[in-house]
Scaffold this motif. Structure first.
Motif, mmCIF file in Angstrom:
data_model
loop_
_atom_site.group_PDB
_atom_site.id
_atom_site.type_symbol
_atom_site.label_atom_id
_atom_site.label_comp_id
_atom_site.label_asym_id
_atom_site.label_seq_id
_atom_site.Cartn_x
_atom_site.Cartn_y
_atom_site.Cartn_z
ATOM 1 N N ALA A 32 0.827 -1.207 0.000
ATOM 2 C CA ALA A 32 0.000 0.000 0.000
ATOM 3 C C ALA A 32 0.865 1.261 0.000
ATOM 4 C CB ALA A 32 -0.937 -0.008 1.206
ATOM 5 N N LEU A 33 1.908 1.278 0.820
ATOM 6 C CA LEU A 33 2.787 2.441 0.871
ATOM 7 C C LEU A 33 3.534 2.629 -0.446
ATOM 8 C CD1 LEU A 33 4.161 2.082 4.500
ATOM 9 C CD2 LEU A 33 2.685 3.927 3.639
ATOM 10 N N ALA A 42 -5.472 5.600 -4.729
ATOM 11 C CA ALA A 42 -5.960 4.406 -5.428
ATOM 12 C C ALA A 42 -6.901 4.818 -6.558
ATOM 13 C CB ALA A 42 -6.675 3.486 -4.447
ATOM 14 N N HIS A 43 -6.799 4.106 -7.652
ATOM 15 C CA HIS A 43 -7.662 4.350 -8.799
ATOM 16 C C HIS A 43 -7.959 3.014 -9.483
ATOM 17 C CE1 HIS A 43 -3.426 4.745 -10.019
ATOM 18 N NE2 HIS A 43 -3.802 4.074 -11.082
ATOM 19 N N GLY A 44 -8.935 3.021 -10.323
ATOM 20 C CA GLY A 44 -9.326 1.787 -11.004
ATOM 21 C C GLY A 44 -10.432 1.079 -10.238
ATOM 22 N N GLU A 59 -7.785 -2.504 -1.022
ATOM 23 C CA GLU A 59 -8.349 -1.842 0.157
ATOM 24 C C GLU A 59 -7.263 -1.226 1.037
ATOM 25 O OE1 GLU A 59 -10.863 -4.847 1.882
ATOM 26 O OE2 GLU A 59 -12.502 -4.415 0.491
ATOM 27 N N ALA A 60 -6.118 -1.896 1.151
ATOM 28 C CA ALA A 60 -5.008 -1.341 1.933
ATOM 29 C C ALA A 60 -4.498 -0.055 1.278
ATOM 30 C CB ALA A 60 -3.883 -2.361 2.053
ATOM 31 N N TRP A 61 -4.392 -0.065 -0.044
ATOM 32 C CA TRP A 61 -3.953 1.124 -0.773
ATOM 33 C C TRP A 61 -5.004 2.226 -0.651
ATOM 34 C CZ3 TRP A 61 -3.724 1.271 -6.839
ATOM 35 C CH2 TRP A 61 -3.169 2.465 -7.266
ATOM 36 N N GLU A 62 -6.261 1.857 -0.808
ATOM 37 C CA GLU A 62 -7.362 2.820 -0.735
ATOM 38 C C GLU A 62 -7.428 3.496 0.642
ATOM 39 O OE1 GLU A 62 -11.662 2.655 -2.771
ATOM 40 O OE2 GLU A 62 -11.373 1.173 -1.173
ATOM 41 N N ARG A 65 -5.747 6.841 1.024
ATOM 42 C CA ARG A 65 -6.225 7.958 0.203
ATOM 43 C C ARG A 65 -6.004 9.282 0.940
ATOM 44 N NH1 ARG A 65 -9.166 8.294 -4.150
ATOM 45 N NH2 ARG A 65 -9.831 6.122 -4.061
ATOM 46 N N GLY A 66 -5.444 10.239 0.230
ATOM 47 C CA GLY A 66 -5.199 11.554 0.806
ATOM 48 C C GLY A 66 -3.811 11.701 1.424
#
Length: 89
Positions: A32-33, A42-44, A59-62, A65-66
């Motif tokens: 994720a990092l 996250a996109h897609g 989900e870890a990447w999402e 967000r920010g």
């Protein structure tokens, strides 16, 4: 190339040379990092319910967000250093 980018690139090399495989949670955090630091938010499309690994990774990447790319890069570098020193697993 900035110093941060050079350290981030070196951390990517270092993580592949760890003596022990990190725990699944550490691997998920690394993923994720890395994604946040290299691609931003996250996109897609989120993977489907049957793609458990892909869904957890997304989900870890999402969840990041920010988070600024630079901050994610710093956290990735710090986590790799912890793993190299044996402080995290």
């Amino acid at each position: 190339m900035s110093d941060l980018q050079a350290r981030f690139d070196q951390a990517q090399i270092d993580v592949k040379q760890l003596s022990e495989r990190p725990s699944n949670m550490s691997l998920l955090r690394l993923y994720a990092l890395f994604k946040q630091g290299s691609e931003g938010d996250a996109h897609g499309d989120k993977p489907g319910m049957t793609d458990f690994v892909g869904r957890y990774k997304f989900e870890a990447w999402e969840a990041l967000r920010g988070t600024a790319r630079e901050q994610a890069m710093e956290q990735y570098i710090a986590l790799v250093e912890e793993l190299r020193s044996g402080a995290a697993s």
